[in-house]
Design a protein around this motif. Sequence first.
Motif, PDB file in Angstrom:
ATOM      1  N   HIS A  73     -55.789 -34.939 -10.788  1.00  0.00           N
ATOM      2  CA  HIS A  73     -55.501 -36.052 -11.692  1.00  0.00           C
ATOM      3  C   HIS A  73     -54.516 -37.051 -11.095  1.00  0.00           C
ATOM      4  CE1 HIS A  73     -52.085 -33.433 -12.792  1.00  0.00           C
ATOM      5  NE2 HIS A  73     -51.489 -34.548 -13.087  1.00  0.00           N
ATOM      6  N   VAL A  74     -53.965 -36.722  -9.927  1.00  0.00           N
ATOM      7  CA  VAL A  74     -53.029 -37.644  -9.282  1.00  0.00           C
ATOM      8  C   VAL A  74     -53.749 -38.531  -8.257  1.00  0.00           C
ATOM      9  CG1 VAL A  74     -50.867 -37.771  -7.970  1.00  0.00           C
ATOM     10  CG2 VAL A  74     -51.161 -36.007  -9.692  1.00  0.00           C
ATOM     11  N   ILE A  75     -55.013 -38.177  -7.956  1.00  0.00           N
ATOM     12  CA  ILE A  75     -55.788 -38.924  -6.967  1.00  0.00           C
ATOM     13  C   ILE A  75     -55.835 -40.419  -7.309  1.00  0.00           C
ATOM     14  CG2 ILE A  75     -58.191 -39.330  -6.261  1.00  0.00           C
ATOM     15  CD1 ILE A  75     -56.881 -37.209  -4.613  1.00  0.00           C
ATOM     16  N   ILE A  76     -55.987 -40.715  -8.590  1.00  0.00           N
ATOM     17  CA  ILE A  76     -56.111 -42.128  -8.968  1.00  0.00           C
ATOM     18  C   ILE A  76     -54.806 -42.880  -8.713  1.00  0.00           C
ATOM     19  CG2 ILE A  76     -55.472 -41.869 -11.411  1.00  0.00           C
ATOM     20  CD1 ILE A  76     -57.938 -43.808 -11.914  1.00  0.00           C
ATOM     21  N   THR A  92     -67.767 -40.643 -27.098  1.00  0.00           N
ATOM     22  CA  THR A  92     -67.437 -40.961 -28.489  1.00  0.00           C
ATOM     23  C   THR A  92     -66.567 -42.210 -28.588  1.00  0.00           C
ATOM     24  OG1 THR A  92     -65.438 -39.631 -28.478  1.00  0.00           O
ATOM     25  CG2 THR A  92     -67.474 -38.516 -29.095  1.00  0.00           C
ATOM     26  N   MET A  93     -66.305 -42.838 -27.441  1.00  0.00           N
ATOM     27  CA  MET A  93     -65.357 -43.953 -27.467  1.00  0.00           C
ATOM     28  C   MET A  93     -66.060 -45.289 -27.289  1.00  0.00           C
ATOM     29  SD  MET A  93     -62.164 -42.625 -25.274  1.00  0.00           S
ATOM     30  CE  MET A  93     -61.861 -40.889 -25.035  1.00  0.00           C
ATOM     31  N   SER A  94     -65.338 -46.328 -27.679  1.00  0.00           N
ATOM     32  CA  SER A  94     -65.839 -47.675 -27.457  1.00  0.00           C
ATOM     33  C   SER A  94     -65.717 -48.017 -25.973  1.00  0.00           C
ATOM     34  CB  SER A  94     -65.024 -48.672 -28.279  1.00  0.00           C
ATOM     35  OG  SER A  94     -63.720 -48.775 -27.753  1.00  0.00           O
ATOM     36  N   VAL A  95     -66.365 -49.124 -25.608  1.00  0.00           N
ATOM     37  CA  VAL A  95     -66.290 -49.612 -24.235  1.00  0.00           C
ATOM     38  C   VAL A  95     -64.831 -49.836 -23.844  1.00  0.00           C
ATOM     39  CG1 VAL A  95     -66.832 -51.597 -22.774  1.00  0.00           C
ATOM     40  CG2 VAL A  95     -68.581 -50.637 -24.292  1.00  0.00           C
ATOM     41  N   LEU A  96     -64.095 -50.503 -24.724  1.00  0.00           N
ATOM     42  CA  LEU A  96     -62.699 -50.796 -24.426  1.00  0.00           C
ATOM     43  C   LEU A  96     -61.887 -49.515 -24.223  1.00  0.00           C
ATOM     44  CD1 LEU A  96     -60.348 -52.834 -24.205  1.00  0.00           C
ATOM     45  CD2 LEU A  96     -60.054 -52.614 -26.670  1.00  0.00           C
ATOM     46  N   GLU A  97     -62.102 -48.545 -25.097  1.00  0.00           N
ATOM     47  CA  GLU A  97     -61.344 -47.296 -24.974  1.00  0.00           C
ATOM     48  C   GLU A  97     -61.656 -46.591 -23.660  1.00  0.00           C
ATOM     49  OE1 GLU A  97     -60.578 -45.592 -29.423  1.00  0.00           O
ATOM     50  OE2 GLU A  97     -62.660 -45.706 -28.780  1.00  0.00           O
ATOM     51  N   ASN A  98     -62.916 -46.626 -23.250  1.00  0.00           N
ATOM     52  CA  ASN A  98     -63.269 -46.059 -21.957  1.00  0.00           C
ATOM     53  C   ASN A  98     -62.453 -46.701 -20.845  1.00  0.00           C
ATOM     54  OD1 ASN A  98     -65.769 -44.113 -21.399  1.00  0.00           O
ATOM     55  ND2 ASN A  98     -66.097 -45.150 -23.361  1.00  0.00           N
ATOM     56  N   VAL A  99     -62.375 -48.028 -20.891  1.00  0.00           N
ATOM     57  CA  VAL A  99     -61.643 -48.730 -19.840  1.00  0.00           C
ATOM     58  C   VAL A  99     -60.148 -48.438 -19.952  1.00  0.00           C
ATOM     59  CG1 VAL A  99     -61.165 -50.991 -18.838  1.00  0.00           C
ATOM     60  CG2 VAL A  99     -63.435 -50.491 -19.751  1.00  0.00           C
ATOM     61  N   LEU A 100     -59.662 -48.291 -21.177  1.00  0.00           N
ATOM     62  CA  LEU A 100     -58.235 -47.986 -21.357  1.00  0.00           C
ATOM     63  C   LEU A 100     -57.882 -46.613 -20.766  1.00  0.00           C
ATOM     64  CD1 LEU A 100     -57.543 -49.393 -24.930  1.00  0.00           C
ATOM     65  CD2 LEU A 100     -56.568 -50.200 -22.768  1.00  0.00           C
ATOM     66  N   ILE A 101     -58.812 -45.657 -20.852  1.00  0.00           N
ATOM     67  CA  ILE A 101     -58.548 -44.377 -20.204  1.00  0.00           C
ATOM     68  C   ILE A 101     -58.432 -44.570 -18.696  1.00  0.00           C
ATOM     69  CG2 ILE A 101     -59.463 -42.086 -19.675  1.00  0.00           C
ATOM     70  CD1 ILE A 101     -58.625 -42.015 -22.407  1.00  0.00           C
ATOM     71  N   GLY A 102     -59.270 -45.465 -18.168  1.00  0.00           N
ATOM     72  CA  GLY A 102     -59.155 -45.778 -16.740  1.00  0.00           C
ATOM     73  C   GLY A 102     -57.779 -46.314 -16.395  1.00  0.00           C
ATOM     74  N   ALA A 103     -57.129 -46.952 -17.385  1.00  0.00           N
ATOM     75  CA  ALA A 103     -55.790 -47.515 -17.171  1.00  0.00           C
ATOM     76  C   ALA A 103     -54.697 -46.547 -17.604  1.00  0.00           C
ATOM     77  CB  ALA A 103     -55.658 -48.826 -17.948  1.00  0.00           C
ATOM     78  N   HIS A 104     -55.071 -45.291 -17.827  1.00  0.00           N
ATOM     79  CA  HIS A 104     -54.115 -44.301 -18.334  1.00  0.00           C
ATOM     80  C   HIS A 104     -52.837 -44.264 -17.509  1.00  0.00           C
ATOM     81  CE1 HIS A 104     -52.930 -40.622 -20.437  1.00  0.00           C
ATOM     82  NE2 HIS A 104     -52.560 -40.144 -19.273  1.00  0.00           N
TER      83      HIS A 104
ATOM     84  N   THR B 216     -64.300 -34.032 -16.336  1.00  0.00           N
ATOM     85  CA  THR B 216     -64.404 -34.587 -14.989  1.00  0.00           C
ATOM     86  C   THR B 216     -63.891 -36.021 -14.939  1.00  0.00           C
ATOM     87  OG1 THR B 216     -66.398 -33.275 -14.756  1.00  0.00           O
ATOM     88  CG2 THR B 216     -66.017 -34.966 -13.106  1.00  0.00           C
ATOM     89  N   ALA B 217     -64.403 -36.850 -15.857  1.00  0.00           N
ATOM     90  CA  ALA B 217     -63.996 -38.247 -15.843  1.00  0.00           C
ATOM     91  C   ALA B 217     -62.528 -38.385 -16.250  1.00  0.00           C
ATOM     92  CB  ALA B 217     -64.881 -39.067 -16.778  1.00  0.00           C
ATOM     93  N   ALA B 218     -62.063 -37.500 -17.137  1.00  0.00           N
ATOM     94  CA  ALA B 218     -60.662 -37.559 -17.550  1.00  0.00           C
ATOM     95  C   ALA B 218     -59.750 -37.309 -16.348  1.00  0.00           C
ATOM     96  CB  ALA B 218     -60.384 -36.535 -18.655  1.00  0.00           C
ATOM     97  N   ILE B 219     -60.044 -36.252 -15.593  1.00  0.00           N
ATOM     98  CA  ILE B 219     -59.231 -35.948 -14.411  1.00  0.00           C
ATOM     99  C   ILE B 219     -59.235 -37.127 -13.451  1.00  0.00           C
ATOM    100  CG2 ILE B 219     -59.007 -34.486 -12.366  1.00  0.00           C
ATOM    101  CD1 ILE B 219     -60.478 -32.306 -13.911  1.00  0.00           C
ATOM    102  N   SER B 220     -60.428 -37.649 -13.181  1.00  0.00           N
ATOM    103  CA  SER B 220     -60.529 -38.723 -12.194  1.00  0.00           C
ATOM    104  C   SER B 220     -59.875 -40.009 -12.687  1.00  0.00           C
ATOM    105  CB  SER B 220     -61.993 -38.979 -11.836  1.00  0.00           C
ATOM    106  OG  SER B 220     -62.535 -37.839 -11.217  1.00  0.00           O
ATOM    107  N   SER B 221     -59.641 -40.115 -14.005  1.00  0.00           N
ATOM    108  CA  SER B 221     -58.924 -41.269 -14.534  1.00  0.00           C
ATOM    109  C   SER B 221     -57.421 -41.018 -14.607  1.00  0.00           C
ATOM    110  CB  SER B 221     -59.445 -41.619 -15.939  1.00  0.00           C
ATOM    111  OG  SER B 221     -60.826 -41.888 -15.893  1.00  0.00           O
ATOM    112  N   GLY B 222     -56.992 -39.855 -14.151  1.00  0.00           N
ATOM    113  CA  GLY B 222     -55.567 -39.590 -14.100  1.00  0.00           C
ATOM    114  C   GLY B 222     -55.013 -38.835 -15.297  1.00  0.00           C
TER     115      GLY B 222
END
Lengths: 266, 358
Positions: A73-76, A92-104, B216-222
């Motif tokens: 989880h530190v790779i990102i 189960t999430m909206s498009v925005l929420e998906n992207v927000l997880i990317g910005a976690h 998987t996607a959760a881990i890869s998102s940090g």
Amino acid sequence: MALLSVRDVTLRFGGIVALDGVSFDVEEGQISGLIGPNGAGKTTAFNVITRLYKPDSGAVELDGASLLKVSPHVIIRKGIARTFQNIQLFRTMSVLENVLIGAHTLGRKVSEDEAFRVLDVVGLRERAYFPAAALPYGIQKRVELARALVSKPRLLLLDEPAGGLNHEEVGELGTFIRKLRDDFELTVLLVEHHMNLVMSISDHVNVLSFGRKIADGSPEQVQADPAVIEAYLGTDDAAPPPASPEQAGPAAQEPAADEPPSEERA
Amino acid sequence: MTPREKRIAGFVAFGALVVAVAVFPAFVSDFKAREWAYVGIYLIALLGLNMLTGYTGQISLGHGAFMAIGGYTTAILMAGNEQFGGPISGGMKDIYTLPLAGLVAGAVGLAFGLPALRLSGLYLALATFAVAVAMPSTARRFAEWTGGGQGIQLSGLPELTGGSVEDVDILGLSLSPNRWLYYLSWSIALVAYAVAWLVLRGRTGRAFRAVRDSETAAISSGVSLARYKTLAFGISAAFAGVAGGLFALGTASVSPDVFPITLSIFLLVGVVVGGLGGLSGLVFGAIVITFLPLWAQGQDLGSLLPQGIVEETQKPGGSSIVFGVVLILLMFVLPNGVSGLFRRAGQAIAKRRYARSE
Ligand SMILES: Nc1ncnc2c1ncn2[C@@H]1O[C@H](COP(=O)(O)OP(=O)(O)O)[C@@H](O)[C@H]1O
Ligand SMILES: [Mg+2]
């Protein structure tokens, strides 16, 4: 020094040697293709680089620092983001929420603005509040791309981004990936079955077959390599890459990309 | 729905709940108010379990055990366990024990969450169920702490507000013990509801759901699986602990029988009926697990079921058959629980918008 360096990586699953002493480098700022017939080990290589899999031996380094000691989880945070061959959206999430997880990892404040910025880039601002799982396949791939981009990665790993796209869209995707590389100052490692796409935008191409690297070089060099032609002719899941760039017209295609990618393994 | 619309809908639902809770006792008998106090208590536990199972996707068949830990904490702090040879002298006023009940259960939940990281799906269900199964014998085994099979009595203690028989004077009102229990439970339940909403609405809640939707996607998102799974375990156990403390006040005693194995199953049922993931349906889930067992005891299903089964339902414990049948029916009618119903309505609206914007 290369941005990403994969050295002698071997990974077995029971009797299968998914990666067999594989080495390759990805130079900063380049688009690097990673190709090979189905089951060659491309996705496995991505999973090793992102630490989802632990190799039996070998080394993976980013900027000369080993990634093998880094938690998945530190790779990102190290600047590596990816998309998945079989879409891994938060269903189960909206498009925005998906992207927000990317910005976690970016923290609380900045992330919503950033998310909308990348939604603009992939053309999905209008869909921000739409449930991601209800979108068409090709658009889901764009959500995944936005989710990967929002973390501002240095290295972007794309696993078959053209899956499910028609020919025209594949052409646009090539231009788009180049633009992303330039605008976001990215380094891209691209796994793709669409040879036209890979050969037209890659600076460098590595070829895997049955877990081994059988060739690497410029797109022209790789396409002329007898071992590569042999590897593709030896299987019936993908047509050989065109022998020369001139032949790489719109007519050259391969059937494998038209079937929806189903499982992580091929 | 946009986040703004969701927020407004959330405020409206919460406001309606507060009003309903405040005026409700005026319309029911004193005894009924007591039953509804238990709805509030179950709601607290369900809010916690929903965070773990609904949002984070980690099943727990052992949350009754976390309630028991909270219940015993409250009882021991109030009554002490010196009378059984234990080290605690007690004497703490009942309501002050509740935060500690939450803390102790939460700490045990965190500690349990760490090894549970290695388990998923059925194995996690089995491991948590093992905790629920082990709870009664553990309580009997450490009798100098827990009073063994007899448990700890609280009724009549000065630490129990009103001693559970006298009227309670508070804020210029005089409340019967039953109404006091009702308002105490529901005040805490409403706070718990707000806390759950705050935790779940932002980054933490998103990370919980990310873990559930794709590890998987959760881990890869940090998103650290270890961090968020243990956090969910800890918070949900803390909620269960507070509910358990209130439960002890309600029954004015704790013993292995007060927290039976079936309690854990009921809680999971309540979360499923409420609809995994949403908060609003949990009130309904709490109502179901409070009243369905009571209602099932008094039912004659002669016309609905084959004679053999009807005879079974009339034997002791047979009400659980009726309970089970009704639950299965509910699952058919509301496959995604009550919140699922709300969610489907929301998605229908979103789809219409998508179609229009095309
Ligand atoms: N998790 C896994 N367990 C067992 N075998 C796997 C796993 N992942 C990949 N493999 C095997 O490793 C080989 C390489 O697979 P993969 O990397 O998915 O190929 P590619 O992406 O090049 O099509 C295949 O033989 C596949 O079956
Ligand atoms: Mg693959």
